[in-house]
Design a protein around this motif. Structure first.
Motif, PDB file in Angstrom:
ATOM      1  N   GLY A 179      16.065  86.303  -9.303  1.00 10.89           N
ATOM      2  CA  GLY A 179      14.800  86.680  -9.920  1.00 10.89           C
ATOM      3  C   GLY A 179      14.690  86.331 -11.387  1.00 10.89           C
ATOM      4  O   GLY A 179      13.605  85.999 -11.873  1.00 10.89           O
ATOM      5  N   LEU A 180      15.792  86.381 -12.120  1.00 10.36           N
ATOM      6  CA  LEU A 180      15.744  86.144 -13.565  1.00 10.36           C
ATOM      7  C   LEU A 180      15.630  84.668 -13.907  1.00 10.36           C
ATOM      8  O   LEU A 180      14.916  84.291 -14.843  1.00 10.36           O
ATOM      9  N   THR A 181      16.317  83.808 -13.142  1.00  3.87           N
ATOM     10  CA  THR A 181      16.412  82.392 -13.508  1.00  3.87           C
ATOM     11  C   THR A 181      15.648  81.429 -12.614  1.00  3.87           C
ATOM     12  O   THR A 181      15.363  80.304 -13.017  1.00  3.87           O
ATOM     13  N   GLY A 182      15.335  81.852 -11.404  1.00  2.00           N
ATOM     14  CA  GLY A 182      14.676  80.946 -10.469  1.00  2.00           C
ATOM     15  C   GLY A 182      15.647  80.019  -9.749  1.00  2.00           C
ATOM     16  O   GLY A 182      15.249  79.242  -8.885  1.00  2.00           O
ATOM     17  N   LEU A 183      16.929  80.102 -10.100  1.00  2.00           N
ATOM     18  CA  LEU A 183      17.938  79.328  -9.380  1.00  2.00           C
ATOM     19  C   LEU A 183      18.222  79.979  -8.027  1.00  2.00           C
ATOM     20  O   LEU A 183      17.788  81.090  -7.754  1.00  2.00           O
ATOM     21  N   MET A 184      18.974  79.269  -7.177  1.00  2.00           N
ATOM     22  CA  MET A 184      19.463  79.895  -5.955  1.00  2.00           C
ATOM     23  C   MET A 184      20.296  81.125  -6.311  1.00  2.00           C
ATOM     24  O   MET A 184      20.906  81.178  -7.375  1.00  2.00           O
ATOM     25  N   ASN A 185      20.323  82.100  -5.409  1.00  2.00           N
ATOM     26  CA  ASN A 185      21.224  83.223  -5.609  1.00  2.00           C
ATOM     27  C   ASN A 185      22.531  82.992  -4.847  1.00  2.00           C
ATOM     28  O   ASN A 185      22.715  81.959  -4.201  1.00  2.00           O
ATOM     29  N   ARG A 186      23.413  83.946  -4.929  1.00  2.00           N
ATOM     30  CA  ARG A 186      24.745  83.788  -4.336  1.00  2.00           C
ATOM     31  C   ARG A 186      24.671  83.556  -2.827  1.00  2.00           C
ATOM     32  O   ARG A 186      25.360  82.682  -2.278  1.00  2.00           O
ATOM     33  N   LYS A 187      23.857  84.341  -2.156  1.00  2.00           N
ATOM     34  CA  LYS A 187      23.761  84.241  -0.700  1.00  2.00           C
ATOM     35  C   LYS A 187      23.312  82.853  -0.254  1.00  2.00           C
ATOM     36  O   LYS A 187      23.912  82.243   0.629  1.00  2.00           O
ATOM     37  N   TYR A 221      23.740  91.871 -29.397  1.00  2.00           N
ATOM     38  CA  TYR A 221      22.324  91.521 -29.553  1.00  2.00           C
ATOM     39  C   TYR A 221      21.391  92.219 -28.567  1.00  2.00           C
ATOM     40  O   TYR A 221      20.169  92.081 -28.671  1.00  2.00           O
ATOM     41  N   GLY A 222      21.953  92.928 -27.607  1.00  2.00           N
ATOM     42  CA  GLY A 222      21.119  93.638 -26.639  1.00  2.00           C
ATOM     43  C   GLY A 222      20.933  92.864 -25.342  1.00  2.00           C
ATOM     44  O   GLY A 222      21.117  91.649 -25.278  1.00  2.00           O
ATOM     45  N   HIS A 223      20.579  93.602 -24.302  1.00  2.00           N
ATOM     46  CA  HIS A 223      20.458  92.998 -22.965  1.00  2.00           C
ATOM     47  C   HIS A 223      19.277  92.035 -22.851  1.00  2.00           C
ATOM     48  O   HIS A 223      19.337  91.064 -22.084  1.00  2.00           O
ATOM     49  N   LEU A 224      18.213  92.281 -23.570  1.00  2.00           N
ATOM     50  CA  LEU A 224      17.076  91.362 -23.527  1.00  2.00           C
ATOM     51  C   LEU A 224      17.470  89.992 -24.076  1.00  2.00           C
ATOM     52  O   LEU A 224      17.082  88.954 -23.537  1.00  2.00           O
ATOM     53  N   PHE A 225      18.250  89.999 -25.143  1.00  2.00           N
ATOM     54  CA  PHE A 225      18.749  88.737 -25.692  1.00  2.00           C
ATOM     55  C   PHE A 225      19.723  88.105 -24.694  1.00  2.00           C
ATOM     56  O   PHE A 225      19.717  86.883 -24.496  1.00  2.00           O
ATOM     57  N   GLY A 226      20.542  88.940 -24.062  1.00  2.00           N
ATOM     58  CA  GLY A 226      21.460  88.433 -23.041  1.00  2.00           C
ATOM     59  C   GLY A 226      20.720  87.742 -21.915  1.00  2.00           C
ATOM     60  O   GLY A 226      21.157  86.689 -21.413  1.00  2.00           O
ATOM     61  N   ASP A 227      19.578  88.298 -21.515  1.00  2.00           N
ATOM     62  CA  ASP A 227      18.760  87.662 -20.470  1.00  2.00           C
ATOM     63  C   ASP A 227      18.268  86.287 -20.916  1.00  2.00           C
ATOM     64  O   ASP A 227      18.209  85.339 -20.128  1.00  2.00           O
ATOM     65  N   LYS A 228      17.899  86.192 -22.208  1.00  2.00           N
ATOM     66  CA  LYS A 228      17.451  84.901 -22.734  1.00  2.00           C
ATOM     67  C   LYS A 228      18.570  83.867 -22.689  1.00  2.00           C
ATOM     68  O   LYS A 228      18.328  82.682 -22.396  1.00  2.00           O
ATOM     69  N   VAL A 229      19.790  84.310 -22.967  1.00  2.00           N
ATOM     70  CA  VAL A 229      20.937  83.402 -22.897  1.00  2.00           C
ATOM     71  C   VAL A 229      21.136  82.910 -21.469  1.00  2.00           C
ATOM     72  O   VAL A 229      21.319  81.708 -21.220  1.00  2.00           O
ATOM     73  N   ILE A 230      21.085  83.837 -20.526  1.00  2.00           N
ATOM     74  CA  ILE A 230      21.243  83.479 -19.111  1.00  2.00           C
ATOM     75  C   ILE A 230      20.167  82.487 -18.692  1.00  2.00           C
ATOM     76  O   ILE A 230      20.432  81.490 -18.003  1.00  2.00           O
ATOM     77  N   GLN A 231      18.924  82.737 -19.094  1.00  2.00           N
ATOM     78  CA  GLN A 231      17.824  81.840 -18.731  1.00  2.00           C
ATOM     79  C   GLN A 231      17.993  80.461 -19.363  1.00  2.00           C
ATOM     80  O   GLN A 231      17.688  79.437 -18.744  1.00  2.00           O
ATOM     81  N   ALA A 232      18.492  80.431 -20.598  1.00  2.00           N
ATOM     82  CA  ALA A 232      18.701  79.145 -21.271  1.00  2.00           C
ATOM     83  C   ALA A 232      19.785  78.337 -20.570  1.00  2.00           C
ATOM     84  O   ALA A 232      19.641  77.119 -20.359  1.00  2.00           O
ATOM     85  N   VAL A 233      20.874  78.989 -20.197  1.00  2.00           N
ATOM     86  CA  VAL A 233      21.951  78.308 -19.480  1.00  2.00           C
ATOM     87  C   VAL A 233      21.459  77.858 -18.106  1.00  2.00           C
ATOM     88  O   VAL A 233      21.752  76.740 -17.660  1.00  2.00           O
ATOM     89  N   ALA A 234      20.707  78.714 -17.440  1.00  2.00           N
ATOM     90  CA  ALA A 234      20.167  78.371 -16.118  1.00  2.00           C
ATOM     91  C   ALA A 234      19.279  77.138 -16.201  1.00  2.00           C
ATOM     92  O   ALA A 234      19.300  76.279 -15.309  1.00  2.00           O
ATOM     93  N   SER A 235      18.494  77.048 -17.276  1.00  2.00           N
ATOM     94  CA  SER A 235      17.620  75.885 -17.458  1.00  2.00           C
ATOM     95  C   SER A 235      18.433  74.602 -17.555  1.00  2.00           C
ATOM     96  O   SER A 235      18.032  73.552 -17.022  1.00  2.00           O
ATOM     97  N   ILE A 236      19.581  74.666 -18.223  1.00  2.00           N
ATOM     98  CA  ILE A 236      20.462  73.489 -18.336  1.00  2.00           C
ATOM     99  C   ILE A 236      20.999  73.107 -16.955  1.00  2.00           C
ATOM    100  O   ILE A 236      20.993  71.929 -16.575  1.00  2.00           O
ATOM    101  N   PHE A 237      21.448  74.084 -16.200  1.00  2.00           N
ATOM    102  CA  PHE A 237      21.954  73.806 -14.849  1.00  2.00           C
ATOM    103  C   PHE A 237      20.861  73.222 -13.961  1.00  2.00           C
ATOM    104  O   PHE A 237      21.108  72.314 -13.167  1.00  2.00           O
TER     105      PHE A 237
END
Length: 342
Positions: A179-187, A221-237
């Motif tokens: 849900g956060l990144t739009g990538l496939m999930n684990r399953k 930096y907080g969880h909201l910033f952490g989500d932004k990091v995850i989304q940025a990395v996901a975008s690269i993948f």
């Protein structure tokens, strides 16, 4: 998940019985009602049958609430693929029923006209027979009205089916995506990995990556910033994967990339590209307004070995990732290098 291993003829008999039961209830014609009564008619699910019988004894007929209760309790655990097939089959059934009732309605209408014409002709010659024809004509009109009413219910059911289909498609997409990144999930990635190796593609590689010190990022930096990091990395993948590879978010800060038709050395180069792109990330901290640029990632890479199970390939890539983290992070390690380090 419920399994159906019955013949087409037996299934058709269950279907006819289900439709008959549905017509006697207060619930509308829709996939939920159909599912309940198909299971009931199959005779294979004792608990569902007992509960339905108890409800009928208490309420005489199942309404929308009691039908939904039975469905949620005994059927709702089915997976999305099976649910999709259920909706499609119900849609087909309703379409066939509507077509059949329309055809019957036309035939009945023509029959009514013929009876009406005969009644007018016989009225003057055989009054008694004309009375009998009038009675038959009245019953025919009642049947026509019932058919028209059924057609209206079936049309309404088809609209519900279409809406449910759209919901099912959306739910299936959500079930396969993070849900956060739009990538496939684990399953869904596990399924993709299994399917890929089933095709016996020899030159297949796997990259497993983990954002370095992610807990520290969240704490600082907080969880909201952490989500932004995850989304940025996901975008690269997502960009690196393109249409050739399969990327997924496998855990909180863990990502995977499946590379069919890709040898180990090429996979290493791709992993290095990802590492450099992540190191170049700059994200503004909305609280301090400062740009944060100290994000790094560690990656493990393994190549498929003929005859290897998905778990084996994943385990070797994961061990390579562990070695990369143990050796200082922000680096790419091959599974062969991890074995040497061990």
């Amino acid at each position: 998940m419920m399994q159906y291993e019955v013949t087409k003829e037996k299934s058709a008999e269950h279907l006819r019985q289900a439709i008959h039961h549905m017509s006697m209830q207060d619930a509308a014609f829709h996939p939920v009602s159909y599912a309940v009564w198909y299971e009931y008619s199959s005779g294979e699910h004792a608990r569902l049958i007992d509960e339905v019988n108890a409800l009928i004894e208490k309420e005489k007929k199942l309404n929308e609430k009691s039908t939904a209760h039975v469905f949620n309790k005994h059927i709702a655990g089915i997976d999305t693929d099976h649910a999709k097939k259920l909706v499609e089959r119900f849609s087909q059934v309703v379409t066939e029923m509507r077509s059949s009732t329309e055809k019957t309605g036309l035939q009945t209408s023509e029959y009514t006209k013929t009876l009406d014409a005969w009644s007018n002709e016989i009225q003057q010659q055989e009054p008694q027979l004309a009375l009998q024809l009038d009675s038959l004509l009245s019953e025919t009109l009642m049947m026509t009205n019932s058919l028209n009413h059924l057609q209206g219910k079936l049309s309404s059911s088809l609209e519900e089916v279409d809406a449910l289909k759209n919901e099912m498609i959306k739910a299936r997409q959500e079930a396969l995506q993070d849900g956060l990144t739009g990538l496939m999930n684990r399953k869904s990635f596990d399924v993709a990995l299994h399917d890929c190796l089933q095709q016996h593609i020899v030159d297949t590689s796997l990259i497993i990556a983990d954002i370095d010190y992610f807990k520290k990022v969240n704490d600082s930096y907080g969880h909201l910033f952490g989500d932004k990091v995850i989304q940025a990395v996901a975008s690269i993948f997502k960009t690196v994967a393109g249409n050739s590879y399969t990327a997924a978010r496998y855990g909180c800060e863990e990502f995977v990339l499946l590379l069919p038709n890709t040898q180990l050395e090429t996979a290493r180069e791709i992993a290095e590209q990802i590492r450099h792109k992540v190191a170049a990330i700059n994200i503004k901290n909305t609280i301090t307004q400062h740009m944060i640029s100290n994000i790094t990632i560690s990656l493990g890479v393994a190549a498929y070995q003929p005859g290897e199970q998905p778990e084996g390939l994943f385990s070797r890539a994961d061990q390579a990732l562990y070695t990369a983290k143990a050796n200082g992070r922000n680096r790419v390690t091959l599974s062969s290098e991890a074995l040497v380090a061990a």
